[in-house]
Design a protein around this motif. Structure first.
Motif, PDB file in Angstrom:
ATOM      1  N   ARG A  98       0.843  -0.917   0.027  1.00 60.91           N
ATOM      2  CA  ARG A  98      -0.296  -0.244  -0.110  1.00 60.91           C
ATOM      3  C   ARG A  98       0.890   1.480   0.551  1.00 60.91           C
ATOM      4  NH1 ARG A  98      -2.791   3.742  -0.728  1.00 60.91           N
ATOM      5  NH2 ARG A  98      -4.687   4.845   0.089  1.00 60.91           N
ATOM      6  N   LEU A  99       2.216   1.115   0.647  1.00 62.73           N
ATOM      7  CA  LEU A  99       2.876   2.311   0.652  1.00 62.73           C
ATOM      8  C   LEU A  99       3.971   2.409  -1.048  1.00 62.73           C
ATOM      9  CD1 LEU A  99       4.578   1.966   4.138  1.00 62.73           C
ATOM     10  CD2 LEU A  99       1.886   3.659   3.222  1.00 62.73           C
ATOM     11  N   GLY A 100       3.654   0.956  -1.309  1.00 62.67           N
ATOM     12  CA  GLY A 100       4.814   1.754  -2.532  1.00 62.67           C
ATOM     13  C   GLY A 100       5.825   0.914  -2.001  1.00 62.67           C
ATOM     14  N   VAL A 101       6.264  -0.261  -1.305  1.00 63.19           N
ATOM     15  CA  VAL A 101       7.145  -0.082  -1.084  1.00 63.19           C
ATOM     16  C   VAL A 101       7.535  -1.163  -1.824  1.00 63.19           C
ATOM     17  CG1 VAL A 101       8.767  -2.715   0.967  1.00 63.19           C
ATOM     18  CG2 VAL A 101       6.964   0.224   1.324  1.00 63.19           C
ATOM     19  N   PRO A 102       8.845  -1.978  -3.134  1.00 64.19           N
ATOM     20  CA  PRO A 102       9.005  -2.961  -3.555  1.00 64.19           C
ATOM     21  C   PRO A 102       9.552  -3.799  -3.178  1.00 64.19           C
ATOM     22  CG  PRO A 102      11.301  -1.677  -2.996  1.00 64.19           C
ATOM     23  CD  PRO A 102      10.000  -0.689  -2.547  1.00 64.19           C
ATOM     24  N   ASP A 103       9.382  -5.375  -3.859  1.00 60.79           N
ATOM     25  CA  ASP A 103       9.546  -6.529  -3.417  1.00 60.79           C
ATOM     26  C   ASP A 103      11.536  -7.190  -3.892  1.00 60.79           C
ATOM     27  OD1 ASP A 103       7.563  -7.605  -2.739  1.00 60.79           O
ATOM     28  OD2 ASP A 103       6.430  -6.626  -4.172  1.00 60.79           O
ATOM     29  N   ASP A 104      11.652  -6.200  -5.089  1.00 65.35           N
ATOM     30  CA  ASP A 104      12.952  -6.905  -5.360  1.00 65.35           C
ATOM     31  C   ASP A 104      14.336  -6.289  -4.058  1.00 65.35           C
ATOM     32  OD1 ASP A 104      14.674  -4.376  -7.168  1.00 65.35           O
ATOM     33  OD2 ASP A 104      12.128  -3.951  -6.688  1.00 65.35           O
ATOM     34  N   THR A 105      15.259  -7.473  -4.415  1.00 67.34           N
ATOM     35  CA  THR A 105      16.172  -6.972  -3.652  1.00 67.34           C
ATOM     36  C   THR A 105      16.899  -5.142  -3.713  1.00 67.34           C
ATOM     37  OG1 THR A 105      16.933  -9.134  -3.174  1.00 67.34           O
ATOM     38  CG2 THR A 105      18.801  -7.413  -2.732  1.00 67.34           C
ATOM     39  N   GLU A 106      17.433  -5.503  -5.291  1.00 61.83           N
ATOM     40  CA  GLU A 106      17.854  -3.663  -5.348  1.00 61.83           C
ATOM     41  C   GLU A 106      17.173  -2.788  -5.144  1.00 61.83           C
ATOM     42  OE1 GLU A 106      17.986  -6.632  -7.292  1.00 61.83           O
ATOM     43  OE2 GLU A 106      19.892  -6.902  -7.540  1.00 61.83           O
ATOM     44  N   GLY A 107      15.538  -2.833  -5.048  1.00 60.65           N
ATOM     45  CA  GLY A 107      14.645  -1.682  -4.663  1.00 60.65           C
ATOM     46  C   GLY A 107      14.881  -1.470  -3.633  1.00 60.65           C
ATOM     47  N   LEU A 108      14.621  -2.395  -3.058  1.00 61.40           N
ATOM     48  CA  LEU A 108      14.648  -1.844  -1.260  1.00 61.40           C
ATOM     49  C   LEU A 108      15.644  -1.806  -1.111  1.00 61.40           C
ATOM     50  CD1 LEU A 108      13.439  -5.596  -0.499  1.00 61.40           C
ATOM     51  CD2 LEU A 108      11.713  -3.451  -0.304  1.00 61.40           C
ATOM     52  N   ALA A 109      17.093  -2.210  -1.268  1.00 60.28           N
ATOM     53  CA  ALA A 109      18.089  -1.416  -0.997  1.00 60.28           C
ATOM     54  C   ALA A 109      18.123   0.400  -1.071  1.00 60.28           C
ATOM     55  CB  ALA A 109      19.581  -1.641  -1.766  1.00 60.28           C
ATOM     56  N   SER A 110      17.525   0.702  -2.434  1.00 58.75           N
ATOM     57  CA  SER A 110      17.805   1.556  -3.159  1.00 58.75           C
ATOM     58  C   SER A 110      16.696   2.822  -2.273  1.00 58.75           C
ATOM     59  CB  SER A 110      17.289   1.784  -4.407  1.00 58.75           C
ATOM     60  OG  SER A 110      17.320   3.250  -4.949  1.00 58.75           O
ATOM     61  N   MET A 111      15.927   1.783  -2.096  1.00 61.38           N
ATOM     62  CA  MET A 111      14.315   2.680  -1.599  1.00 61.38           C
ATOM     63  C   MET A 111      15.157   3.421   0.064  1.00 61.38           C
ATOM     64  SD  MET A 111      11.000   1.640   0.719  1.00 61.38           S
ATOM     65  CE  MET A 111      11.826   0.925   2.085  1.00 61.38           C
ATOM     66  N   LEU A 112      15.949   2.108   1.048  1.00 57.17           N
ATOM     67  CA  LEU A 112      16.006   2.141   2.971  1.00 57.17           C
ATOM     68  C   LEU A 112      17.549   3.312   2.172  1.00 57.17           C
ATOM     69  CD1 LEU A 112      16.803  -1.272   3.173  1.00 57.17           C
ATOM     70  CD2 LEU A 112      14.750   0.756   4.191  1.00 57.17           C
ATOM     71  N   LEU A 113      18.320   4.159   1.257  1.00 55.39           N
ATOM     72  CA  LEU A 113      19.264   4.457   1.238  1.00 55.39           C
ATOM     73  C   LEU A 113      18.876   5.905   0.284  1.00 55.39           C
ATOM     74  CD1 LEU A 113      22.110   2.196  -0.311  1.00 55.39           C
ATOM     75  CD2 LEU A 113      22.439   2.570   1.842  1.00 55.39           C
ATOM     76  N   THR A 114      18.068   6.189  -0.381  1.00 59.69           N
ATOM     77  CA  THR A 114      18.054   7.103  -0.970  1.00 59.69           C
ATOM     78  C   THR A 114      16.583   7.727  -0.463  1.00 59.69           C
ATOM     79  OG1 THR A 114      17.714   6.035  -2.926  1.00 59.69           O
ATOM     80  CG2 THR A 114      19.652   6.639  -2.044  1.00 59.69           C
ATOM     81  N   GLY A 115      15.646   6.771  -0.161  1.00 57.14           N
ATOM     82  CA  GLY A 115      14.082   7.272  -0.129  1.00 57.14           C
ATOM     83  C   GLY A 115      13.835   8.103   1.027  1.00 57.14           C
ATOM     84  N   ARG A 116      12.442   9.067   1.076  1.00 57.79           N
ATOM     85  CA  ARG A 116      12.310   9.682   1.878  1.00 57.79           C
ATOM     86  C   ARG A 116      11.684   9.282   2.745  1.00 57.79           C
ATOM     87  NH1 ARG A 116       7.106  11.303   0.741  1.00 57.79           N
ATOM     88  NH2 ARG A 116       5.631  10.013  -0.936  1.00 57.79           N
ATOM     89  N   VAL A 117      10.891  10.187   4.079  1.00 62.93           N
ATOM     90  CA  VAL A 117       9.938  10.152   5.060  1.00 62.93           C
ATOM     91  C   VAL A 117       9.176  10.210   5.396  1.00 62.93           C
ATOM     92  CG1 VAL A 117      10.051   9.942   7.722  1.00 62.93           C
ATOM     93  CG2 VAL A 117      12.611  10.047   6.497  1.00 62.93           C
ATOM     94  N   ARG A 118       7.669   9.649   5.138  1.00 63.67           N
ATOM     95  CA  ARG A 118       6.466   9.600   5.042  1.00 63.67           C
ATOM     96  C   ARG A 118       5.393  10.106   6.877  1.00 63.67           C
ATOM     97  NH1 ARG A 118       1.820   6.727   0.876  1.00 63.67           N
ATOM     98  NH2 ARG A 118       0.266   8.312   1.709  1.00 63.67           N
ATOM     99  N   ASP A 119       5.500  10.614   6.773  1.00 59.69           N
ATOM    100  CA  ASP A 119       4.811  11.000   8.269  1.00 59.69           C
ATOM    101  C   ASP A 119       3.367  10.088   8.168  1.00 59.69           C
ATOM    102  OD1 ASP A 119       6.845  12.032   9.363  1.00 59.69           O
ATOM    103  OD2 ASP A 119       5.839  14.156   8.988  1.00 59.69           O
ATOM    104  N   ILE A 120       3.411   9.501   8.942  1.00 64.29           N
ATOM    105  CA  ILE A 120       1.491   8.220   8.715  1.00 64.29           C
ATOM    106  C   ILE A 120       1.021   8.689   9.641  1.00 64.29           C
ATOM    107  CG2 ILE A 120       2.530   6.861   6.212  1.00 64.29           C
ATOM    108  CD1 ILE A 120       2.284   4.799   8.126  1.00 64.29           C
TER     109      ILE A 120
END
Length: 293
Positions: A98-120
């Motif tokens: 629902r938050l658009g979090v990917p399932d693949d390894t590269e996508g997850l690593a990229s999200m953790l390193l360069t993603g934004r922080v969302r207040d929910i």
């Protein structure tokens, strides 16, 4: 996010015991990028929450590795303390998707390193933090069955749960108190939704948003919706069209008290937790979550 420190809380039984292996692939990429990474294999929901709080207070990004239940447990420890992220490792992973979090390894690593922080927003149900949804009725009866089918492939378990639950289902009368008053209704289910997705891809309350400051409460009454209609109803829930039925009403509130005149499982983000009656309130913008940039 690059340069931040991560502590992963891993549920060792999530995803038929594959979550830990999936996380190590992501952790390898994070370390190669220069991030500091710790891993904690959790022993219980309480351990997950306590370890999450400690890591958040140290300024680390706390990563929930598992399914929706693991996300709930980690969120309970992080809320008001720091920032969390999600690496999907369960059977459904509806909140992450629902938050658009990917399932693949590269996508997850990229999200953790360069993603934004969302207040929910989160729900708080008698002290339990619920990022996704709280529900009672035939849905929660199905969840009880699904959680007993751990050895069955996820898609099979989720699709079998509903029909099996209906075999002995007797709809109770629910007393529902919202901001604008109280009503009593005989219903198949009542869902207090923050994310609106559950059940391995069902858009059960499509109007729900995780940052709108409101709880979307879906009430599925028995009027015009009998056993013979339930298969069609569940099929429609894959796209959210079920809410067009006359038996379905979606209400909006910031607080909810719910009880029933018969025993019914009370479920929160995929697990049976607590009993009715329950009081739910919204905590707006209370949880900080890393999402894709």
């Amino acid at each position: 996010m690059s340069g931040r420190a991560f502590t992963a809380l891993v549920n060792p039984i999530s995803g038929r015991r594959t979550a830990e292996r999936a996380w190590e692939s992501v952790a390898t990429l994070l370390r190669e990028a220069g991030a500091e990474v710790d891993t904690v294999v959790t022993r219980s929901a309480r351990h997950a929450a306590e370890a999450s709080t400690l890591a958040a207070r140290e300024g680390r990004v706390v990563v929930a590795v598992g399914g929706d239940g693991m996300v709930r447990d980690v969120a309970g420890g992080v809320v008001g303390e720091g920032t969390m992220a999600i690496v999907p490792g369960g059977r459904g992973n509806d909140f992450a998707h629902r938050l658009g979090v990917p399932d693949d390894t590269e996508g997850l690593a990229s999200m953790l390193l360069t993603g934004r922080v969302r207040d929910i927003d989160v729900l708080e149900a008698d002290g339990v933090v619920v990022p996704g949804n709280l529900y009672v009725g035939v849905d929660s009866r199905a969840t009880r069955i699904i959680n007993r089918l751990r050895r069955v492939p996820a898609i099979v378990a989720y699709r079998a749960g509903g029909p099996l639950a209906m075999l002995t289902w007797r709809p109770p009368s629910f007393t529902i108190t919202l901001d604008d008053g109280t009503r009593v209704v005989r219903a198949h289910s009542v869902v207090a939704a923050n994310s609106g997705w559950y059940g391995h891809g069902l858009k059960i309350v499509p109007s729900a948003e995780v940052d709108d400051g409101l709880i979307d409460v879906m009430v599925v009454s028995t009027d015009g919706l009998g056993r013979r209609h339930m298969a069609a109803y569940m099929n429609e829930a894959k796209s959210g069209r079920h809410v067009e039925r006359a038996a379905v009403e979606v209400l909006r509130t910031t607080s909810l008290t719910l009880s029933a005149d018969a025993p019914v499982p009370l479920c929160m983000d995929g697990d049976e937790i607590g009993t009715l009656p329950v009081t739910v309130r919204l905590r707006a913008s209370a949880l900080r979550v890393v999402v894709p940039a």
